[in-house]
Design an enzyme around this catalytic site. Structure first.
Site, PDB file in Angstrom:
ATOM      1  N   TYR A  39       0.812  -1.212   0.000  1.00 45.01           N
ATOM      2  CA  TYR A  39       0.000   0.000   0.000  1.00 45.01           C
ATOM      3  C   TYR A  39       0.851   1.271   0.000  1.00 45.01           C
ATOM      4  O   TYR A  39       0.369   2.350  -0.319  1.00 45.01           O
ATOM      5  CB  TYR A  39      -0.935   0.035   1.206  1.00 45.01           C
ATOM      6  CG  TYR A  39      -2.060  -0.977   1.162  1.00 45.01           C
ATOM      7  CD1 TYR A  39      -2.360  -1.672  -0.002  1.00 45.01           C
ATOM      8  CD2 TYR A  39      -2.823  -1.247   2.285  1.00 45.01           C
ATOM      9  CE1 TYR A  39      -3.390  -2.591  -0.042  1.00 45.01           C
ATOM     10  CE2 TYR A  39      -3.861  -2.164   2.257  1.00 45.01           C
ATOM     11  CZ  TYR A  39      -4.131  -2.841   1.090  1.00 45.01           C
ATOM     12  OH  TYR A  39      -5.157  -3.756   1.055  1.00 45.01           O
ATOM     13  N   LYS A  75       3.600 -15.251   2.023  1.00 47.46           N
ATOM     14  CA  LYS A  75       3.675 -16.070   0.798  1.00 47.46           C
ATOM     15  C   LYS A  75       5.150 -16.310   0.468  1.00 47.46           C
ATOM     16  O   LYS A  75       5.653 -15.918  -0.590  1.00 47.46           O
ATOM     17  CB  LYS A  75       2.945 -15.388  -0.357  1.00 47.46           C
ATOM     18  CG  LYS A  75       1.434 -15.448  -0.257  1.00 47.46           C
ATOM     19  CD  LYS A  75       0.916 -16.854  -0.522  1.00 47.46           C
ATOM     20  CE  LYS A  75       1.037 -17.220  -1.991  1.00 47.46           C
ATOM     21  NZ  LYS A  75       0.529 -18.597  -2.256  1.00 47.46           N
ATOM     22  N   ASP A  99      -2.760 -17.734   1.618  1.00 44.16           N
ATOM     23  CA  ASP A  99      -3.930 -18.279   0.938  1.00 44.16           C
ATOM     24  C   ASP A  99      -4.486 -19.484   1.694  1.00 44.16           C
ATOM     25  O   ASP A  99      -5.706 -19.647   1.829  1.00 44.16           O
ATOM     26  CB  ASP A  99      -3.612 -18.621  -0.517  1.00 44.16           C
ATOM     27  CG  ASP A  99      -2.348 -19.446  -0.688  1.00 44.16           C
ATOM     28  OD1 ASP A  99      -1.588 -19.614   0.284  1.00 44.16           O
ATOM     29  OD2 ASP A  99      -2.108 -19.922  -1.818  1.00 44.16           O
ATOM     30  N   ASP A 157      -5.323  -7.052   5.569  1.00 47.85           N
ATOM     31  CA  ASP A 157      -6.562  -6.400   5.141  1.00 47.85           C
ATOM     32  C   ASP A 157      -7.590  -7.449   4.734  1.00 47.85           C
ATOM     33  O   ASP A 157      -8.763  -7.409   5.129  1.00 47.85           O
ATOM     34  CB  ASP A 157      -6.255  -5.458   3.975  1.00 47.85           C
ATOM     35  CG  ASP A 157      -7.336  -4.421   3.743  1.00 47.85           C
ATOM     36  OD1 ASP A 157      -8.376  -4.471   4.422  1.00 47.85           O
ATOM     37  OD2 ASP A 157      -7.139  -3.567   2.870  1.00 47.85           O
ATOM     38  N   ASP A 194     -10.911  -9.112   7.253  1.00 52.77           N
ATOM     39  CA  ASP A 194     -12.298  -9.016   6.803  1.00 52.77           C
ATOM     40  C   ASP A 194     -12.925 -10.391   6.680  1.00 52.77           C
ATOM     41  O   ASP A 194     -14.121 -10.582   6.965  1.00 52.77           O
ATOM     42  CB  ASP A 194     -12.377  -8.282   5.466  1.00 52.77           C
ATOM     43  CG  ASP A 194     -12.351  -6.766   5.630  1.00 52.77           C
ATOM     44  OD1 ASP A 194     -12.143  -6.304   6.762  1.00 52.77           O
ATOM     45  OD2 ASP A 194     -12.533  -6.054   4.627  1.00 52.77           O
TER      46      ASP A 194
END
Length: 367
Positions: free
Chosen positions: A142, A192, A224, A248, A252
């Protein structure tokens, strides 16, 4: 001795509505528990853009740097969708996080017994769920450079850079390990490392920090797979530490395990100030919900619980934080519900202010 200071930034949409109920609760603590705050209020997001032409005025940023904690409502809305990226409401939020150096985002995912049936998963999978996700907040994709959209061989190319320093990973890891020490002493680090060099560094640094916390059981998981495991068997986790982008997404995902985004608070913590308290901002996970703004339908619990986190992490009032959390739990157990939580005939529908009334009554009963 001066009162602790709190800057309230209601923001946009339902942010202003839920913050009204939090202000009532703050006033209750001042009147009934001799716990007064010096409260100031200002603008952020679209509300700030409407007045100043920027999503966060420099004066507001200066105030945020000076207070003991910031409590934010929500930012954004369709009205601002076509603004230039540099002045979108969300940029105000990102500036606060970046300039206050709030590097550890704490997102609890707790399923209250009374709401277990509201989860999209089976009740036995989520009942008793209590996870803490620690998301690195000030670096990663970001914020990395280079970034932007440019032309290449007559085609538009979008570029964002995933970048982490060893120090950025380490300080967030220490925050996560410290939390794990106060909980069930289990930490799962997610990245990852199989396809990203930043993930390899992430895993290496977290492993090195683990040497200072031998009592904590450390595990590693690809992000993942972590998303899959959160919806397969979420109670296997205690504390999860992950980067800005994955955090993020994963937080959620975990949020919906609890039944409603309207229930979930968050804390963003930075380095200690001169008074020993960490720089901090607290905000509900939910967005500005423009579809229900002004209708009295918003659930204020996430913002109320964000204030409870402020009591615990910024003001060293863990007992009072527990008092507030237990008041919320009692209200839910009694069947009091805003529209997002309505269920069977044993529930009582209330407005935003009605939920505030119920929580205040439960607080009164706790005395």
């Amino acid at each position: 001795m001066s009162n602790p200071s709190l800057l309230i930034l209601p923001g946009d949409g339902i942010g202003a509505e839920v913050m009204v109920e939090v202000r009532r609760i703050i006033d209750w603590f001042g009147a009934k528990r001799d716990l007064a705050f010096d409260v100031s209020e200002d603008l952020v997001g679209g509300a700030a853009y409407d007045k100043h032409g920027v999503p966060l005025h420099d004066d507001t940023m200066a105030k945020a740097q000076e207070v003991d904690a910031v409590l934010l409502g929500a930012v954004g809305g369709p009205k601002y969708d076509n603004l230039d990226f540099s002045v979108k409401p969300e940029r105000g939020l990102l500036r606060l996080r970046k300039e206050m150096d709030l590097f550890a985002n704490l997102r609890p995912a707790q399923c209250f017994d009374a709401l277990a049936d509201f989860s999209s998963l089976k009740t036995d999978i989520v009942a008793g769920l209590d996870i803490m996700i620690v998301r690195e907040l000030t670096s990663g994709v970001y914020f990395g450079e280079p970034r932007g959209i440019h032309m290449e061989d007559n085609l538009r190319v979008g570029v964002n850079t995933q970048r982490y320093t060893e120090a950025e990973i380490e300080r967030g890891a220490r925050a996560a390990f410290e939390l794990a020490m106060k909980r069930d002493k289990r930490l799962c680090s997610m990245e990852k490392a199989n396809v990203m060099e930043s993930g390899i560094l992430w895993r290496d640094v977290v492993t090195e920090v683990h040497a200072d916390y031998p009592e904590v059981e450390l595990s590693h998981m690809y992000a993942d797979n972590g998303a899959m495991q959160l919806v397969r068997a979420p109670k296997q986790f205690d504390v999860i530490y992950t980067d800005n982008l994955f955090g993020d997404i994963l937080s959620d995902c975990a949020a919906m395990l609890t039944g409603s985004l309207g229930m979930l608070p968050s804390a963003s913590l930075g380095a200690p100030m001169a008074n020993g308290r960490p720089k901090a901002m607290y905000e509900p996970v939910h967005g500005s919900a423009p579809d229900i703004t002004g209708q009295g339908k918003a659930n204020p619990i996430a913002c109320v619980l964000s204030f409870a986190m402020a009591l615990r992490y910024s003001f060293d009032k863990g007992d009072e934080a527990t008092r507030l959390e237990q008041a919320v739990e009692k209200v839910l157990a009694d069947g009091v519900r805003t529209g997002d939580l309505l269920g069977d005939e044993d529930t009582t529908p209330v407005s935003t202010s009605g939920m505030g009334d119920a929580i205040l009554a439960a607080l009164d009963a706790s005395l």
